[in-house]
Design a protein around this motif. Structure first.
Motif, mmCIF file in Angstrom:
data_model
loop_
_atom_site.group_PDB
_atom_site.id
_atom_site.type_symbol
_atom_site.label_atom_id
_atom_site.label_comp_id
_atom_site.label_asym_id
_atom_site.label_seq_id
_atom_site.Cartn_x
_atom_site.Cartn_y
_atom_site.Cartn_z
ATOM 1 N N ALA A 59 0.820 -1.224 0.000
ATOM 2 C CA ALA A 59 0.000 0.000 0.000
ATOM 3 C C ALA A 59 0.850 1.269 0.000
ATOM 4 O O ALA A 59 0.581 2.208 -0.750
ATOM 5 C CB ALA A 59 -0.943 -0.007 1.201
ATOM 6 N N GLY A 60 1.897 1.318 0.826
ATOM 7 C CA GLY A 60 2.761 2.498 0.870
ATOM 8 C C GLY A 60 3.527 2.709 -0.420
ATOM 9 O O GLY A 60 3.767 3.843 -0.846
ATOM 10 N N GLN A 61 3.907 1.615 -1.080
ATOM 11 C CA GLN A 61 4.628 1.720 -2.350
ATOM 12 C C GLN A 61 3.718 2.225 -3.461
ATOM 13 O O GLN A 61 4.162 2.946 -4.352
ATOM 14 C CB GLN A 61 5.218 0.356 -2.721
ATOM 15 C CG GLN A 61 6.308 -0.103 -1.786
ATOM 16 C CD GLN A 61 6.726 -1.539 -2.041
ATOM 17 O OE1 GLN A 61 5.891 -2.414 -2.256
ATOM 18 N NE2 GLN A 61 8.023 -1.775 -2.038
ATOM 19 N N ILE A 62 2.450 1.846 -3.386
ATOM 20 C CA ILE A 62 1.485 2.343 -4.375
ATOM 21 C C ILE A 62 1.331 3.854 -4.237
ATOM 22 O O ILE A 62 1.332 4.588 -5.227
ATOM 23 C CB ILE A 62 0.134 1.615 -4.206
ATOM 24 C CG1 ILE A 62 0.273 0.158 -4.648
ATOM 25 C CG2 ILE A 62 -0.972 2.317 -4.985
ATOM 26 C CD1 ILE A 62 -0.919 -0.704 -4.336
ATOM 27 N N LEU A 63 1.231 4.329 -3.002
ATOM 28 C CA LEU A 63 1.159 5.777 -2.775
ATOM 29 C C LEU A 63 2.430 6.458 -3.264
ATOM 30 O O LEU A 63 2.370 7.517 -3.890
ATOM 31 C CB LEU A 63 0.946 6.075 -1.293
ATOM 32 C CG LEU A 63 -0.424 5.753 -0.705
ATOM 33 C CD1 LEU A 63 -0.413 6.000 0.792
ATOM 34 C CD2 LEU A 63 -1.506 6.571 -1.367
ATOM 35 N N ALA A 64 3.586 5.861 -2.965
ATOM 36 C CA ALA A 64 4.867 6.452 -3.382
ATOM 37 C C ALA A 64 4.948 6.579 -4.896
ATOM 38 O O ALA A 64 5.474 7.560 -5.423
ATOM 39 C CB ALA A 64 6.027 5.623 -2.837
#
Length: 195
Positions: A59-64
């Protein structure tokens, strides 16, 4: 889900995949499309990123990824998972054309924010600090004195600007040098993975 009316998108390019796999238009992509304009060079440089990559990311990588697309459209150079000093690893760090250092901390949920006790340590390593969150994230628990970006895997939009806190020259030089070395080493590893 809708972005607030005062969310801003500063780019003039888009990517071919502006629709998520389920066919529902991306919330952030809808904002981005409002200011899209193409010329022949833009059409030739439009990037295609396989949709299967989205499913492999956390999830955090998608936001990044969405944050980096926004920063790219603003002509910033950015990298993910950068270590400014021992014990700290920022989600996204960017250098603006003017040389400002931005840090963007990606928070995918309230639990993600509540369990993080390191983000305050990033403030000494940037001129501007932002939180990046998905459009359905409730912002009431986030500090209001820092910038806010709404993002998904297809792009981003600045909802609230960050105040400027100028780094001292020695620290700025150290960060810029480490940033350049990190980016060059990652590029080299892509070209020659066996190093």
């Amino acid at each position: 889900m809708m972005l607030p009316n005062n969310a801003q998108h500063s780019g003039n390019r888009t990517f071919k995949h502006d629709t998520p796999p389920n066919g529902t238009p991306s919330v952030v992509a809808n904002v981005c499309k409002r200011s899209v304009s193409f010329n022949k060079l833009d059409r030739q440089s439009t990037q295609t990123i396989p949709l299967c990559m989205v499913h492999e990311l956390q999830a955090g990588q998608i936001l990044a990824r969405g944050v980096q697309r926004l920063l790219h459209e603003m002509n910033f150079a950015s990298i993910t998972e950068f270590i400014p000093t021992r014990g700290l690893r920022v989600d996204v760090m960017a250098i603006t054309p003017k040389g400002e250092i931005w840090i963007v901390e990606c928070k995918s949920s309230r639990t993600d924010f509540a369990s993080d006790n390191k983000w305050q340590g990033y403030l000494d390593w940037c001129d501007k600090f932002f939180f990046a969150i998905p459009p359905d994230f409730s912002t009431d628990i986030l500090p209001t004195e820092y910038g806010l970006i709404f993002a998904d895997s297809y792009g981003g939009a600045i909802h609230r600007p960050s105040s400027l806190t100028t780094l001292n020259a020695a620290r700025r030089k150290k960060i810029a040098l480490n940033f350049a070395r990190c980016a060059a080493q990652r590029l080299h590893q892509q070209i020659d993975p066996r190093i």
